[in-house]
Design a protein around this motif. Structure first.
Motif, PDB file in Angstrom:
ATOM      1  N   TYR A 137     -17.620  42.700 -17.023  1.00 11.63           N
ATOM      2  CA  TYR A 137     -17.137  43.014 -15.694  1.00 11.63           C
ATOM      3  C   TYR A 137     -15.624  43.187 -15.794  1.00 11.63           C
ATOM      4  N   ARG A 138     -15.040  43.720 -14.745  1.00 13.28           N
ATOM      5  CA  ARG A 138     -13.591  43.802 -14.717  1.00 13.28           C
ATOM      6  C   ARG A 138     -13.086  43.637 -13.295  1.00 13.28           C
TER       7      ARG A 138
ATOM      8  N   LYS B  12      -8.347  44.112  -6.259  1.00 10.77           N
ATOM      9  CA  LYS B  12      -9.695  44.662  -6.066  1.00 10.77           C
ATOM     10  C   LYS B  12     -10.756  43.617  -6.385  1.00 10.77           C
ATOM     11  N   GLU B  13     -11.973  43.920  -5.955  1.00  9.78           N
ATOM     12  CA  GLU B  13     -13.094  43.046  -6.249  1.00  9.78           C
ATOM     13  C   GLU B  13     -13.509  43.195  -7.716  1.00  9.78           C
ATOM     14  N   ARG B  14     -14.143  42.159  -8.221  1.00 14.88           N
ATOM     15  CA  ARG B  14     -14.677  42.248  -9.582  1.00 14.88           C
ATOM     16  C   ARG B  14     -15.835  43.241  -9.556  1.00 14.88           C
ATOM     17  N   GLU B  15     -15.917  44.093 -10.599  1.00 15.82           N
ATOM     18  CA  GLU B  15     -16.979  45.091 -10.668  1.00 15.82           C
ATOM     19  C   GLU B  15     -17.651  45.076 -12.025  1.00 15.82           C
TER      20      GLU B  15
ATOM     21  N   ASP C 131      -8.320  52.020 -15.707  1.00 15.80           N
ATOM     22  CA  ASP C 131      -9.083  51.015 -16.445  1.00 15.80           C
ATOM     23  C   ASP C 131      -8.303  49.709 -16.563  1.00 15.80           C
ATOM     24  N   THR C 132      -7.058  49.704 -16.134  1.00 20.84           N
ATOM     25  CA  THR C 132      -6.257  48.487 -16.174  1.00 20.84           C
ATOM     26  C   THR C 132      -6.908  47.403 -15.324  1.00 20.84           C
ATOM     27  N   ALA C 133      -7.189  46.265 -15.954  1.00 22.32           N
ATOM     28  CA  ALA C 133      -7.887  45.182 -15.271  1.00 22.32           C
ATOM     29  C   ALA C 133      -8.007  43.994 -16.214  1.00 22.32           C
ATOM     30  N   VAL C 134      -8.416  42.870 -15.653  1.00 23.06           N
ATOM     31  CA  VAL C 134      -8.847  41.746 -16.476  1.00 23.06           C
ATOM     32  C   VAL C 134     -10.347  41.930 -16.707  1.00 23.06           C
ATOM     33  N   TYR C 135     -10.740  41.914 -17.962  1.00 26.08           N
ATOM     34  CA  TYR C 135     -12.131  42.117 -18.322  1.00 26.08           C
ATOM     35  C   TYR C 135     -12.777  40.764 -18.630  1.00 26.08           C
ATOM     36  N   TYR C 136     -13.933  40.550 -18.025  1.00 24.61           N
ATOM     37  CA  TYR C 136     -14.655  39.295 -18.177  1.00 24.61           C
ATOM     38  C   TYR C 136     -16.013  39.535 -18.814  1.00 24.61           C
ATOM     39  N   CYS C 137     -16.381  38.685 -19.760  1.00 21.31           N
ATOM     40  CA  CYS C 137     -17.747  38.759 -20.258  1.00 21.31           C
ATOM     41  C   CYS C 137     -18.615  37.820 -19.431  1.00 21.31           C
TER      42      CYS C 137
ATOM     43  N   TYR D 216     -34.406  27.029 -18.844  1.00 17.68           N
ATOM     44  CA  TYR D 216     -33.788  27.408 -17.590  1.00 17.68           C
ATOM     45  C   TYR D 216     -32.605  28.324 -17.870  1.00 17.68           C
ATOM     46  N   SER D 217     -32.487  29.359 -17.066  1.00 19.81           N
ATOM     47  CA  SER D 217     -31.412  30.331 -17.256  1.00 19.81           C
ATOM     48  C   SER D 217     -30.196  29.945 -16.434  1.00 19.81           C
ATOM     49  N   TYR D 218     -29.042  30.113 -17.060  1.00 17.34           N
ATOM     50  CA  TYR D 218     -27.772  29.858 -16.395  1.00 17.34           C
ATOM     51  C   TYR D 218     -26.822  31.006 -16.711  1.00 17.34           C
ATOM     52  N   GLU D 219     -25.931  31.266 -15.768  1.00 20.39           N
ATOM     53  CA  GLU D 219     -24.967  32.342 -15.940  1.00 20.39           C
ATOM     54  C   GLU D 219     -23.590  31.744 -16.262  1.00 20.39           C
ATOM     55  N   TYR D 220     -22.918  32.360 -17.219  1.00 17.94           N
ATOM     56  CA  TYR D 220     -21.603  31.881 -17.632  1.00 17.94           C
ATOM     57  C   TYR D 220     -20.614  33.035 -17.648  1.00 17.94           C
ATOM     58  N   TRP D 221     -19.347  32.695 -17.419  1.00 19.94           N
ATOM     59  CA  TRP D 221     -18.266  33.679 -17.438  1.00 19.94           C
ATOM     60  C   TRP D 221     -17.216  33.285 -18.469  1.00 19.94           C
ATOM     61  N   GLY D 222     -16.688  34.285 -19.169  1.00 14.46           N
ATOM     62  CA  GLY D 222     -15.568  34.061 -20.058  1.00 14.46           C
ATOM     63  C   GLY D 222     -14.272  33.955 -19.269  1.00 14.46           C
ATOM     64  N   GLN D 223     -13.180  33.669 -19.960  1.00 15.95           N
ATOM     65  CA  GLN D 223     -11.910  33.423 -19.294  1.00 15.95           C
ATOM     66  C   GLN D 223     -11.170  34.698 -18.924  1.00 15.95           C
ATOM     67  N   GLY D 224     -11.644  35.827 -19.394  1.00 16.01           N
ATOM     68  CA  GLY D 224     -10.988  37.092 -19.072  1.00 16.01           C
ATOM     69  C   GLY D 224      -9.942  37.476 -20.097  1.00 16.01           C
ATOM     70  N   THR D 225      -9.851  38.757 -20.353  1.00 17.06           N
ATOM     71  CA  THR D 225      -8.828  39.289 -21.245  1.00 17.06           C
ATOM     72  C   THR D 225      -8.212  40.517 -20.566  1.00 17.06           C
ATOM     73  N   LEU D 226      -6.888  40.575 -20.553  1.00 21.04           N
ATOM     74  CA  LEU D 226      -6.184  41.612 -19.798  1.00 21.04           C
ATOM     75  C   LEU D 226      -6.063  42.895 -20.600  1.00 21.04           C
ATOM     76  N   VAL D 227      -6.452  43.978 -19.973  1.00 19.88           N
ATOM     77  CA  VAL D 227      -6.286  45.314 -20.546  1.00 19.88           C
ATOM     78  C   VAL D 227      -5.320  46.081 -19.646  1.00 19.88           C
ATOM     79  N   THR D 228      -4.245  46.558 -20.240  1.00 18.72           N
ATOM     80  CA  THR D 228      -3.256  47.325 -19.492  1.00 18.72           C
ATOM     81  C   THR D 228      -3.123  48.699 -20.136  1.00 18.72           C
ATOM     82  N   VAL D 229      -3.351  49.736 -19.339  1.00 19.63           N
ATOM     83  CA  VAL D 229      -3.272  51.103 -19.837  1.00 19.63           C
ATOM     84  C   VAL D 229      -2.077  51.775 -19.176  1.00 19.63           C
ATOM     85  N   SER D 230      -1.138  52.181 -19.990  1.00 22.25           N
ATOM     86  CA  SER D 230       0.058  52.837 -19.461  1.00 22.25           C
ATOM     87  C   SER D 230      -0.133  54.345 -19.457  1.00 22.25           C
ATOM     88  N   SER D 231       0.351  54.977 -18.408  1.00 28.55           N
ATOM     89  CA  SER D 231       0.178  56.436 -18.292  1.00 28.55           C
ATOM     90  C   SER D 231       1.400  57.167 -18.817  1.00 28.55           C
TER      91      SER D 231
END
Length: 121
Positions: A36-37, A42-45, A87-93, A106-121
């Protein structure tokens, strides 16, 4: 279950980055692994998902990003090509892991801590 994501950074538009996320801990197995990002203000997508060999992508990354999983099925990658400024965003697994023993899982959902991607134009 702990998730360790890495691979983010600063890249110029048109460039590439490869993100990775490794799951560790005491779990029976992992079902889906996804990315996700969340862009500033903005909202996470959802970006992409892989499960049982199948992969699916959000329309805005189709053809540019590739999600894959290692043979041990505990690490997920996101190869990002032809990056754009939007595409600049924090990306989460995101991982769905099953905990327990064979008798009761039993199934559980987990999130990573996020990694920042910055794209310069």
């Amino acid at each position: 279950v702990q998730l360790q994501a890495s691979g983010g950074g600063l890249v110029q538009a048109g460039g590439s980055l490869r993100l990775s996320c490794t799951a560790s801990g005491n779990f029976f197995d992992i079902n889906h692994m996804a990315w996700y990002r969340q862009a500033p203000g903005k909202e996470r997508e959802w970006v992409a998902i892989t499960n049982d060999g199948a992969t699916h992508y959000a329309g805005f990354v189709k053809g540019r990003f590739t999600i894959s999983r290692d043979n041990a099925k505990t690490t997920v990658y996101l190869q990002m090509n032809n990056l754009k400024s939007e595409d600049t965003a924090v990306y989460y697994c995101n991982v769905d892991a099953r905990l327990g023993t064979g008798g009761a899982l039993y199934s559980y959902e987990y999130w990573g801590q996020g990694t920042l991607v910055t794209v310069s134009s």
